[in-house]
Design a protein around this motif. Structure first.
Motif: not given
Length: 252
Positions: A47-67, A69-74
């Motif tokens: 599976p591949r998750v991409v970041i775009s104008e349609l992204a939600g919080k889940g996209n950011i968290i998924y990509k942060a874990k995958e790469r 990276l520090p996971i932003p909160k709140g």
């Protein structure tokens, strides 16, 4: 024939199991089969998750874990999400420039300090006409002057190059090399420009996508502007900043 699969091929293409919308990714994290017709691993895919104008919080968290990276909160993740949507409307595209996305997350951290900051730059392209009797024309001259801040020091340098973008690249490296001597390992491997508004002609918004390498890894960054030099600078600065913070590792 040892040829790579086309990215849009069903099942085996790189985009066959790509998820873009925030609702899709949110469901995917809760139940992997919710938006996938089969397990991608059965056909050697993933599976591949991409970041775009349609992204939600889940996209950011998924990509942060995958790469990793520090996971932003709140409020941090809300700001990052709004920033992504705003930048995508301006022509930025992060699904093909993940290094620039990584930087958005790094910069969202309260204790993040960039390895350098731009103060200002100027690029001049000059072409002088010679008299017809000379039998030849003068080659265009491109020169960039740049001022950057590293810690508490301001460095002001200039360089010539094979075109305005190369001159800007050379001037930036000249300013930073005294602080980061290993920067000589980084080189540009690909440079692409796309016009985003065909009807606007030369006044169009453009997107610049850079691919860089240090001989071991490759990464891509993006810039967008109605000024092709500024768009190139944004992608170039991201490329250098990304490599420098990766060298720091856990010290970020």
């Amino acid at each position: 024939a040892n040829l790579p699969h086309h990215t849009r091929l069903p099942y085996v293409g790189a985009n066959a199991f790509t998820h873009k919308g925030g609702v899709h990714v949110s469901a995917l994290t809760k139940w992997a089969d919710s938006y996938q017709h089969i397990n991608p691993e059965l056909v050697g895919n993933r599976p591949r998750v991409v970041i775009s104008e349609l992204a939600g919080k889940g996209n950011i968290i998924y990509k942060a874990k995958e790469r990793k990276l520090p996971i932003p909160k709140g409020e941090e993740i809300e700001r990052v999400l709004k920033q992504i949507k705003s930048l995508e409307k301006q022509g930025f595209q992060y699904d093909s420039a993940e290094a620039s996305f990584d930087l958005l997350l790094y910069r969202a951290q309260p204790n993040y300090r960039p390895p350098f900051e731009l103060v200002d730059f100027m690029v001049v392209v000059e072409k002088r006409r010679r008299p017809p009797s000379s039998g030849r024309q003068e080659e265009p001259l491109s020169e960039a002057t740049i001022k950057v801040k590293v810690d508490d020091r301001i460095v002001h340098t200039a360089a010539e190059g094979n075109g305005p973008v190369n001159a800007l690249d050379q001037a930036l490296r000249k300013a930073l090399i005294q602080f980061y001597p290993d920067l000589t390992a980084v080189e540009l491997t690909d440079y692409k420009v796309r016009i985003l508004e065909e009807t606007a002609g030369t006044a169009s918004q453009v997107r610049v996508l850079l691919e860089s390498s240090d001989g071991q890894e490759h990464w891509r960054t993006v810039g967008s502007s109605t000024n092709i030099i500024e768009a190139s600078w944004l992608a170039l600065a991201d490329s250098i900043e990304y490599w420098l913070i990766k060298q720091k590792g856990d010290k970020i």
